[in-house]
Enzyme design. Structure first.
Site, PDB file in Angstrom:
ATOM      1  N   ARG A   1      -8.207 -16.154   6.902  1.00 41.08           N
ATOM      2  CA  ARG A   1      -9.103 -16.681   8.197  1.00 41.08           C
ATOM      3  C   ARG A   1      -9.387 -17.639   7.607  1.00 41.08           C
ATOM      4  O   ARG A   1      -9.899 -18.783   8.338  1.00 41.08           O
ATOM      5  CB  ARG A   1      -9.107 -15.557   9.314  1.00 41.08           C
ATOM      6  CG  ARG A   1      -8.398 -14.765   9.574  1.00 41.08           C
ATOM      7  CD  ARG A   1      -9.282 -13.947  10.886  1.00 41.08           C
ATOM      8  NE  ARG A   1      -9.240 -13.126   9.883  1.00 41.08           N
ATOM      9  CZ  ARG A   1     -10.487 -12.191  10.497  1.00 41.08           C
ATOM     10  NH1 ARG A   1     -10.349 -11.457  11.560  1.00 41.08           N
ATOM     11  NH2 ARG A   1     -10.755 -10.415   9.250  1.00 41.08           N
TER      12      ARG A   1
ATOM     13  N   LYS B   1       0.732  -1.386  -0.067  1.00 39.82           N
ATOM     14  CA  LYS B   1       0.304  -0.126  -0.046  1.00 39.82           C
ATOM     15  C   LYS B   1       0.376   0.927   0.197  1.00 39.82           C
ATOM     16  O   LYS B   1       1.093   2.420   1.229  1.00 39.82           O
ATOM     17  CB  LYS B   1      -1.206  -0.052   1.261  1.00 39.82           C
ATOM     18  CG  LYS B   1      -2.156  -0.978   1.122  1.00 39.82           C
ATOM     19  CD  LYS B   1      -3.660  -1.077   1.805  1.00 39.82           C
ATOM     20  CE  LYS B   1      -4.020  -1.657   1.945  1.00 39.82           C
ATOM     21  NZ  LYS B   1      -3.786  -3.425   2.142  1.00 39.82           N
TER      22      LYS B   1
END
Ligand code: C5P
Length: 233
Positions: A207, A62
């Site tokens: 996850r 980023k």
């Protein structure tokens, strides 16, 4: 065909990263390594993971700075040939263009509006059009400047698809399989099949797959394969 699932390797433990990749390699071709991993292990760590696995890397740094600084930073990681390298679209046209100029085989991937920001947060920062319109505008500006991929919420896929060239790759986190019982901090989610049907090219999933590691490598491999199968329908 490249798998549509990008695994978010959210760990700063090198051996865990390596083990997750080994376990899922049959159904996944691209792995997202972020700032935490990069700051811990550097370019050499990324190179080791890429070489050992033969997989592609989504390098989620980023980047966001003045154009010259971003150009230099993108140039530093260019020899790693990540498939995707993220920059903030809010850096503007010149910054995104500078990143695009600095890489040879990498898709400059613009992050639009962080999904952690509400419309209220955006208004406070001076963005008065709300997250959806702001994200679509940022995606258009970034792709005009040379970004060839966009990261956005699944709820922004349609609005962004409408304003960017068809060749632009849309990548979305915030995806949860319908049968995922574990609740976590993702709030407005879609299933993998829904996001792909709306026009996403790739899904970043963490996850729902990595949490299976506690049950062993086979369970994790099976979960990754099941999610990829759910997209094929
Ligand atoms: O574990 P989970 O599937 O939520 O992981 C999603 C990944 O995508 C994480 O690495 C997270 O930081 C990232 N991400 C996100 N939402 C965004 C942008 C990135 O969840 N808007």
């Amino acid at each position: 065909m490249t798998s549509p699932v990008i695994l978010a390797v959210d760990t700063s433990d090198f051996d865990t990263a390596r083990a997750w990749i080994n376990a899922t390699r049959e159904s996944i071709d691209i792995y997202k390594l972020g700032l935490e991993f990069y700051l811990t292990f550097g370019s050499q760590g990324i190179e080791t993971i890429a070489k050992e696995s033969g997989a592609s890397i989504f390098l989620d740094l980023k980047l966001h700075d003045i154009p010259n600084t971003v150009k230099k930073a993108a140039g530093v990681v260019d020899p790693l040939h990540p498939r995707f390298l993220t920059v903030h679209a809010t850096g503007g046209t010149a910054m995104v263009a500078a990143a695009a100029q600095a890489v040879t085989q990498t898709s400059i991937t613009a992050v639009t509006v962080l999904t952690s920001l509400s419309d209220g947060d955006l208004a406070q920062l001076g963005y008065s059009s709300g997250a959806l319109a702001t994200a679509a505008n940022l995606a258009r500006v970034a792709t005009d400047a040379g970004a060839t991929s966009i990261v956005c919420s699944p709820y922004e896929i349609e609005a962004i698809r409408a304003v960017v060239p068809a060749t632009v790759q849309i990548i979305t986190p915030g995806v949860r399989p319908a049968d995922e019982s574990v609740s976590d901090d993702q709030v407005r989610t879609m299933t993998p099949a829904q996001a792909i049907a709306l026009g996403a090219n790739f899904l970043v999933i963490g996850r729902p797959i990595t949490s299976r590691w506690s049950q062993g490598a086979t369970a994790m491999a099976a979960r990754a394969a099941q999610i990829v199968d759910s997209i094929k329908g």
